[in-house]
Design an enzyme around this catalytic site. Structure first.
Site, PDB file in Angstrom:
ATOM      1  N   SER A  80      66.190 135.446  57.022  1.00 16.54           N
ATOM      2  CA  SER A  80      66.703 136.731  56.533  1.00 16.54           C
ATOM      3  C   SER A  80      66.344 137.852  57.501  1.00 16.54           C
ATOM      4  O   SER A  80      66.854 137.864  58.622  1.00 16.54           O
ATOM      5  CB  SER A  80      66.216 136.980  55.111  1.00 16.54           C
ATOM      6  OG  SER A  80      67.073 137.928  54.508  1.00 16.54           O
ATOM      7  N   ASP A 138      71.900 130.678  47.596  1.00 11.99           N
ATOM      8  CA  ASP A 138      71.354 131.929  48.138  1.00 11.99           C
ATOM      9  C   ASP A 138      72.172 133.111  47.606  1.00 11.99           C
ATOM     10  O   ASP A 138      73.365 133.232  47.895  1.00 11.99           O
ATOM     11  CB  ASP A 138      71.394 131.889  49.672  1.00 11.99           C
ATOM     12  CG  ASP A 138      70.694 133.081  50.313  1.00 11.99           C
ATOM     13  OD1 ASP A 138      70.592 134.135  49.666  1.00 11.99           O
ATOM     14  OD2 ASP A 138      70.258 132.940  51.463  1.00 11.99           O
ATOM     15  N   HIS A 149      67.443 131.756  48.474  1.00  9.43           N
ATOM     16  CA  HIS A 149      67.263 132.542  49.698  1.00  9.43           C
ATOM     17  C   HIS A 149      66.036 132.090  50.489  1.00  9.43           C
ATOM     18  O   HIS A 149      65.811 132.539  51.599  1.00  9.43           O
ATOM     19  CB  HIS A 149      67.135 134.018  49.291  1.00  9.43           C
ATOM     20  CG  HIS A 149      67.161 134.992  50.423  1.00  9.43           C
ATOM     21  ND1 HIS A 149      68.218 135.103  51.300  1.00  9.43           N
ATOM     22  CD2 HIS A 149      66.245 135.938  50.832  1.00  9.43           C
ATOM     23  CE1 HIS A 149      67.962 136.065  52.196  1.00  9.43           C
ATOM     24  NE2 HIS A 149      66.778 136.573  51.925  1.00  9.43           N
TER      25      HIS A 149
HETATM   26  C1  MLT Z   1      64.921 139.351  53.534  1.00  6.36           C
HETATM   27  O1  MLT Z   1      64.772 138.358  52.800  1.00  6.36           O
HETATM   28  O2  MLT Z   1      64.368 139.431  54.637  1.00  6.36           O
HETATM   29  C2  MLT Z   1      65.781 140.472  53.044  1.00  6.36           C
HETATM   30  O3  MLT Z   1      66.351 140.140  51.829  1.00  6.36           O
HETATM   31  C3  MLT Z   1      66.795 140.855  54.067  1.00  6.36           C
HETATM   32  C4  MLT Z   1      67.784 141.854  53.595  1.00  6.36           C
HETATM   33  O4  MLT Z   1      67.564 142.491  52.553  1.00  6.36           O
HETATM   34  O5  MLT Z   1      68.801 142.044  54.279  1.00  6.36           O
END
Ligand code: MLT
Length: 276
Positions: free
Chosen positions: A97, A222, A250
């Site tokens: 992410s 996700d 995720h």
């Molecule tokens: C992450 O997991 O790093 C975030 O959800 C990234 C994001 O919000 O774009």
């Protein structure tokens, strides 16, 4: 991380990064997501039997010094400086992410540092105006109400929600660990990172010139960067391979570690980055 492992504090730019290392051989740089720290890679410890794991807390997060990130580009420059300080050759750069956004910038800004990419549960596109507004709102609420509001907003969206995923052993412990990790990040870092995430550019055009072997991984469930994001990435990176992991959300490396770790090793063996 795996035994033997150690933690170093490495001067990088205007800060000091806490970095956990384990194993030997080809470096595997593990870049955590927002708003977490290196601990999210706990289930990748077995990879230290094959690779040299380098798992920093990115600036402002975990045990690293502040200030928090001014931009995703700055985090990529930190990562390049960290690899140089640790005398690492070109690394396999694995980011989840936000860590995936950093990995993309690292590949574009410091191509000599990157032997291969593993982009997991991430995307290439910039934020929509609505997403930017939601980040600004969350940053303001975090300032008023603290980290708990961030954990409340994020934790329910991090993990897969199907019956199969909910029934998996260890699910409650993962959820508790994610919440605890969010609660220990400084508010100033959370706010800085939200602004940096909102300002990040679309990477599709820049990434077309990146030709290193690339593995794309995404949880089928996700909810933050759904499989469609990685399918779009495959159009930009036609040499990449895409793995969609069932019953993962995720946090695929945490939710399906055996599948994830095996996929990384198979990919590296096939790409001849690591003998396997
Ligand atoms: C992450 O997991 O790093 C975030 O959800 C990234 C994001 O919000 O774009």
């Amino acid at each position: 991380m795996s035994t033997p492992s150690s933690v170093h504090h490495v001067a990088v730019g205007d800060t000091r990064l806490a970095v956990h290392t384990a194993g030997s051989g080809v470096p595997l740089l593990l870049l955590h997501g927002f708003p977490l720290d290196h601990g999210m890679w706990v289930a990748q410890e077995p990879l230290a039997d094959h690779l040299r794991l380098v798992a920093p807390d990115q600036r402002g997060f975990g045990a690293s010094g502040g200030p928090g990130p001014a931009s995703i580009e700055e985090l990529a420059d930190d990562a390049a400086a960290l690899l140089a300080a640790l005398h690492c050759g070109p690394a396999v750069v694995c980011g989840l992410s936000m860590g995936g956004y950093v990995a993309q910038h690292l590949a574009v800004r410091h191509p000599d540092r990157v032997a291969a990419l593993v982009l997991t549960d991430t995307k290439l596109e910039a934020d929509t105006p609505e997403a930017r507004a939601a980040r600004a709102d969350l940053a303001a609420k975090a300032g008023r109400l603290g980290q708990a509001i961030v954990a409340d907003a994020m934790v329910p969206r991090l993990l897969a929600t199907s019956a199969e995923a909910r029934a998996r052993a260890g699910r409650a412990a993962i959820e508790a660990a994610l919440r605890a990790a969010i609660l220990r990040q400084p508010i100033a870092t959370i706010q800085a990172a939200l602004a940096a995430l909102a300002a990040r550019p679309d990477m599709s055009a820049a990434l077309r010139s990146v030709r290193v072997p690339t593995l794309l991984v995404v949880g089928a469930e996700d909810a933050i960067t759904p499989p469609a994001c990685m399918e779009a990435a495959l159009e930009v990176l036609p040499h990449a391979r895409l793995l969609v992991v069932p019953h993962a959300g995720h946090m695929t490396p945490l939710e399906a570690p055996a599948v994830f770790n095996r996929a990384v090793l198979e990919f590296l063996a096939e790409a001849r980055v690591h003998p396997g």
